[in-house]
Design a protein around this motif. Structure first.
Motif, PDB file in Angstrom:
ATOM      1  N   CYS A 123       0.850  -1.186   0.000  1.00 29.29           N
ATOM      2  CA  CYS A 123       0.000   0.000   0.000  1.00 29.29           C
ATOM      3  C   CYS A 123       0.887   1.238   0.000  1.00 29.29           C
ATOM      4  O   CYS A 123       1.897   1.280   0.690  1.00 29.29           O
ATOM      5  CB  CYS A 123      -0.856  -0.047   1.266  1.00 29.29           C
ATOM      6  SG  CYS A 123      -1.739   1.467   1.628  1.00 29.29           S
ATOM      7  N   ILE A 124       0.519   2.240  -0.804  1.00 25.93           N
ATOM      8  CA  ILE A 124       1.308   3.469  -0.809  1.00 25.93           C
ATOM      9  C   ILE A 124       0.592   4.594  -0.069  1.00 25.93           C
ATOM     10  O   ILE A 124       0.954   5.751  -0.187  1.00 25.93           O
ATOM     11  CB  ILE A 124       1.630   3.915  -2.245  1.00 25.93           C
ATOM     12  CG1 ILE A 124       0.337   3.966  -3.053  1.00 25.93           C
ATOM     13  CG2 ILE A 124       2.642   2.983  -2.885  1.00 25.93           C
ATOM     14  CD1 ILE A 124       0.497   4.650  -4.384  1.00 25.93           C
ATOM     15  N   LEU A 125      -0.445   4.240   0.651  1.00 28.75           N
ATOM     16  CA  LEU A 125      -1.180   5.204   1.483  1.00 28.75           C
ATOM     17  C   LEU A 125      -1.740   6.371   0.674  1.00 28.75           C
ATOM     18  O   LEU A 125      -1.726   7.513   1.119  1.00 28.75           O
ATOM     19  CB  LEU A 125      -0.288   5.727   2.610  1.00 28.75           C
ATOM     20  CG  LEU A 125       0.256   4.653   3.544  1.00 28.75           C
ATOM     21  CD1 LEU A 125       1.267   5.248   4.506  1.00 28.75           C
ATOM     22  CD2 LEU A 125      -0.857   3.987   4.322  1.00 28.75           C
ATOM     23  N   CYS A 126      -2.221   6.075  -0.530  1.00 25.79           N
ATOM     24  CA  CYS A 126      -2.750   7.143  -1.363  1.00 25.79           C
ATOM     25  C   CYS A 126      -4.151   7.554  -0.923  1.00 25.79           C
ATOM     26  O   CYS A 126      -4.645   8.599  -1.318  1.00 25.79           O
ATOM     27  CB  CYS A 126      -2.782   6.702  -2.821  1.00 25.79           C
ATOM     28  SG  CYS A 126      -4.004   5.421  -3.137  1.00 25.79           S
ATOM     29  N   GLY A 127      -4.799   6.718  -0.109  1.00 29.83           N
ATOM     30  CA  GLY A 127      -6.107   7.089   0.412  1.00 29.83           C
ATOM     31  C   GLY A 127      -7.246   6.997  -0.591  1.00 29.83           C
ATOM     32  O   GLY A 127      -8.371   7.416  -0.297  1.00 29.83           O
ATOM     33  N   CYS A 174      -7.545   0.783  -6.159  1.00 32.12           N
ATOM     34  CA  CYS A 174      -6.220   0.697  -5.554  1.00 32.12           C
ATOM     35  C   CYS A 174      -5.107   0.560  -6.599  1.00 32.12           C
ATOM     36  O   CYS A 174      -5.092  -0.395  -7.352  1.00 32.12           O
ATOM     37  CB  CYS A 174      -6.163  -0.483  -4.598  1.00 32.12           C
ATOM     38  SG  CYS A 174      -4.539  -0.699  -3.870  1.00 32.12           S
TER      39      CYS A 174
HETATM   40  S1  SF4 Z   1      -5.963   2.515  -2.584  1.00 27.66           S
HETATM   41 FE1  SF4 Z   1      -5.810   2.167  -0.381  1.00 27.66          FE
HETATM   42  S2  SF4 Z   1      -4.779   0.157  -0.174  1.00 27.66           S
HETATM   43 FE2  SF4 Z   1      -4.447   0.886  -2.268  1.00 27.66          FE
HETATM   44  S3  SF4 Z   1      -2.473   1.959  -2.189  1.00 27.66           S
HETATM   45 FE3  SF4 Z   1      -4.065   3.507  -1.935  1.00 27.66          FE
HETATM   46  S4  SF4 Z   1      -4.288   3.673   0.295  1.00 27.66           S
HETATM   47 FE4  SF4 Z   1      -3.198   1.766  -0.093  1.00 27.66          FE
END
Ligand code: SF4
Ligand code: SF4
Ligand code: SF4
Ligand code: FES
Ligand code: FES
Lengths: 225, 281
Positions: A123-127, A174
């Motif tokens: 996960c890159i914490l893109c939210g 994601c």
């Molecule tokens: S969509 Fe959610 S699980 Fe996927 S990289 Fe972004 S924050 Fe992480």
């Protein structure tokens, strides 16, 4: 209406328009990763950086979150901006090399290698997933937990969420997931990215190690008890 | 539990955004944040559990796991680190058979590391239940643990040569709080105004660090949280921090020699912190 100048071109936009929207309106491409139409801007990935202001006070801002201002001068692709973007991409590649989305972005920006310690994050914490879940699915089943190095995404207490609608929206958006979830049909994988995958869900035992939060998963039908 | 949580929520009714204070109260009651309690908080406040869980995991002072009777914090800040704090933390892990962040099986100790306590010159620092141990080396670890089992307060009053008299004053008006005419433990006592259950009266504390002798005008039930006021300027002496043991507010007073001393406002709680550098002010 607000008047500003993007790459030398005058444009007037409505109050509340972001620099990203204004630039795209003029046809200047700005790459994005954590931005998605229909979800609120979040500014996590910094891929959409542009330079604003002039002289020594010129600075980089994320265009997806920066509102257009009267008289602002914006450059979307000068040397400094391109350098910053390449750096962001190298960092993203370092944390999540198996993501098809990141690979494509990197190759489009001529980033062929990265200089940092290689990790294989899930996960890159893109939210994107949490915003999808909250804003489009009205579920709020998943969210951020912890902070700093231990920040992660998941359901409260890492158990099956009562709020989850099993809609699959979170995996759909994601950027780290799209490749890995071909696991049950491995031949559909588009590249050799699978060589880097952390063990897929079927081989995992704990709910919190699973790569998505649905129980049972609508994509691969794994029941996480 | 449900009614208790409802009581806490009622107390905070009206202060929007009071989630942190609610969670603090819940933790003060149960010493950690039980999963069930968070669900009741979610139901009661109409917030989603994800958000509450996010806040509870964000702050280090909240714990989702039950904590042991004694809290042992090993400083691994830069100064303590170079003086060998990691070895000490490792030694604690071995001796207690619990890793950092975990609680021993018998629920006696919770071991954690902290990043700088503001007493770098005395490092490596270990704090057990609010008692500071300075210049710790790994051979002392066993003794510290043993001492804690015996009861730190007893051990300190009897043997610790760090036990000394301190002269304190109000942190607001700087008036001395010492009362030479009324002696406790044979030395001048510290006099403040105590308020609880709408009663106000004097309260006198022993001025010996490590002694918990108290006398008061009205009897105070143990576990009661008391508000402390300066008898001169009537300022609330409550400090910014919470007791490391029971999470009740700490009462802060200035130490004449420099720095502050903080004591727990809960009757019977042994939370004490002496901060002579004053870095915590
Ligand atoms: S969509 Fe959610 S699980 Fe996927 S990289 Fe972004 S924050 Fe992480
Ligand atoms: S599958 Fe569940 S967690 Fe994912 S977006 Fe839908 S409701 Fe949210
Ligand atoms: S449960 Fe299935 S769809 Fe979800 S992340 Fe794991 S493999 Fe992919
Ligand atoms: S797209 Fe703007 S910060 Fe991610
Ligand atoms: S580094 Fe340990 S007290 Fe500062």
């Amino acid at each position: 209406m607000i008047n500003l100048k993007i790459n030398g071109l005058e444009v007037s936009v409505e109050q509340g328009t972001t620099l990203l929207e204004a630039a795209r309106f003029l046809g200047f491409p700005i790459p994005t990763l954590c931005h998605m139409e229909g979800l609120s801007p979040y500014g996590a990935c910094r891929l959409c950086v542009v330079e604003i202001g002039e002289g020594p006070r010129a600075k980089l801002v994320s265009s997806c979150t920066y509102p257009a201002q009267e008289g602002l001068v914006v450059r979307t692709a000068n040397e400094r901006v391109l350098q910053a973007r390449k750096m962001v991409l190298e960092l993203l590649l370092a944390s999540c090399p198996q993501s098809k989305v990141i690979q494509d972005l990197a190759s489009a920006h001529n980033v062929r290698q990265q200089r940092f310690r290689q990790e294989h994050e899930d996960c890159i914490l893109c939210g994107l997933c949490t915003r999808m879940c909250e804003e489009q699915m009205m579920a709020k089943a998943i969210g951020f937990r912890g902070r700093g190095e231990t920040r992660s995404i998941g359901t409260p207490f890492d158990i099956k969420s009562e709020e989850c609608r099993l809609c699959g929206g979170c995996i759909y958006v994601c950027p780290a997931c799209q490749l890995r979830c071909t696991y049950t049909e491995p031949d559909k994988a588009v590249c050799g990215g699978c060589a880097n995958l952390s063990p897929p869900c079927v081989e995992k035992e704990n709910f919190d190690d699973m790569m998505c939060y649905m129980n049972p998963c609508v994509a691969c039908e794994i029941d996480k008890h | 539990m449900k009614t208790e949580i409802a009581g806490i929520l009622e107390k905070h009714e009206g202060d929007r955004g009071g989630l942190i204070s609610i969670l603090e109260d819940v933790q003060a009651r149960y010493s950690y944040l039980p999963a069930e309690a968070l669900k009741f908080v979610a139901d009661g406040t109409g917030r989603s559990l994800v958000d509450i869980y996010g806040v509870a995991t964000f702050y280090k002072s909240f714990s989702l796991k039950p904590r042991g009777k004694h809290l042992c914090s090993v400083c691994v800040g830069t100064a303590c680190h170079v003086r060998g704090a990691p070895v000490i933390a490792g030694e604690f892990e071995r001796q207690l058979d619990a890793s950092v962040g975990a609680t021993t099986e018998d629920n006696e100790f919770t071991l954690e590391t902290v990043n700088c306590l503001g007493a770098c010159a005395l490092g490596p620092i270990v704090v057990v239940d609010g008692h500071y141990f300075s210049n710790v080396n790994s051979s002392q670890v066993k003794r510290i643990i043993k001492k804690t089992h015996v009861g730190l307060d007893e051990a300190e009053i009897k043997a610790d040569r760090r036990l000394y008299l301190h002269t304190v004053s109000c942190s607001r008006c700087n008036h001395s709080l010492m009362d030479p005419d009324h002696k406790i433990d044979g030395s001048p006592s510290v006099r403040v105004t105590a308020s609880f259950e709408r009663k106000h009266g004097w309260l006198r504390l022993s001025s010996l660090y490590g002694s918990f002798a108290v006398e008061s005008e009205y009897p105070i039930r143990s576990d009661e949280i008391v508000d402390f006021f300066c008898p001169h300027c009537h300022t609330d002496l409550k400090g910014a921090s919470a007791c490391p043991l029971c999470n009740a507010p700490m009462v802060a007073m200035l130490v004449r020699a420099g720095g502050i001393v903080q004591i727990c406002s809960r009757r019977g709680c042994k939370g004490h912190m002496l901060d002579l550098d004053g870095a915590g002010v």
